[in-house]
Design an enzyme around this catalytic site. Structure first.
Site, mmCIF file in Angstrom:
data_model
loop_
_atom_site.group_PDB
_atom_site.id
_atom_site.type_symbol
_atom_site.label_atom_id
_atom_site.label_comp_id
_atom_site.label_asym_id
_atom_site.label_seq_id
_atom_site.Cartn_x
_atom_site.Cartn_y
_atom_site.Cartn_z
ATOM 1 N N MET A 117 8.727 7.420 -0.651
ATOM 2 C CA MET A 117 9.635 6.481 -1.308
ATOM 3 C C MET A 117 9.482 5.062 -0.757
ATOM 4 S SD MET A 117 11.091 8.014 -3.777
ATOM 5 C CE MET A 117 12.373 6.840 -4.232
ATOM 6 N N VAL A 122 7.435 14.837 -2.587
ATOM 7 C CA VAL A 122 7.792 13.450 -2.286
ATOM 8 C C VAL A 122 8.811 13.448 -1.148
ATOM 9 C CG1 VAL A 122 8.939 11.383 -3.209
ATOM 10 C CG2 VAL A 122 7.474 12.769 -4.704
ATOM 11 N N CYS A 123 8.653 12.509 -0.207
ATOM 12 C CA CYS A 123 9.685 12.305 0.825
ATOM 13 C C CYS A 123 9.810 10.804 1.081
ATOM 14 C CB CYS A 123 9.358 13.088 2.095
ATOM 15 S SG CYS A 123 7.952 12.447 3.032
ATOM 16 N N ARG A 124 10.334 10.421 2.212
ATOM 17 C CA ARG A 124 10.537 8.995 2.513
ATOM 18 C C ARG A 124 9.212 8.281 2.769
ATOM 19 N NH1 ARG A 124 11.134 5.373 6.699
ATOM 20 N NH2 ARG A 124 10.523 6.919 8.227
ATOM 21 N N GLY A 180 5.978 10.195 3.261
ATOM 22 C CA GLY A 180 4.807 11.017 2.984
ATOM 23 C C GLY A 180 4.508 12.041 4.064
#
Length: 123
Positions: free
Chosen positions: A98, A69-71, A73
């Site tokens: 996110m 998971v990141c900000r 994708g």
């Protein structure tokens, strides 16, 4: 519904919400920077910033399932691709990151992973 991009399965927001409810799930790792994670993250997810992945990768279990998971994708997709190139076969990306997350979040440095052994408590 999950789809594939560049050989990596992309998990949609509703699928991630369902995965989080399951006991037998992939290890889900946030790969953003510490300040992003402290601002807001999905409860219970460990943080391993993207730039530290190459250092911890040799100690991760290649047979384990991972979801990143990141900000947005993008970083998490790059982590999944990197690990796939290192011989990991069960890596997935959370599409949208996110920015697409509508579930619960918490703030603070809840679980910053300093060594791969710390991930074992995830299971």
């Amino acid at each position: 519904m999950a789809f594939e991009q560049d050989g990596i399965i992309q998990v949609e927001p509703e699928e991630l919400k369902e995965l989080l409810k399951q006991e037998d799930r992939p290890i889900i790792i946030d790969v953003r920077e510490l300040d992003e994670y402290e601002e807001a993250h999905i409860p219970g997810l460990p943080l391993i910033p993207m730039q530290t992945i190459p250092a911890v990768a040799p100690d991760l279990d290649k047979d384990q399932d991972y979801l990143f998971v990141c900000r947005s994708g993008n970083r998490s997709q790059n982590v999944a691709l990197y690990l796939q190139n290192q011989g990991f076969t069960n890596v997935k990306n959370y599409a949208g990151g996110m920015l697409a997350w509508t579930g619960e979040t918490v703030s603070g440095a809840e679980w910053v992973v300093r060594s791969p052994e710390e991930l074992k408590k995830e299971k």
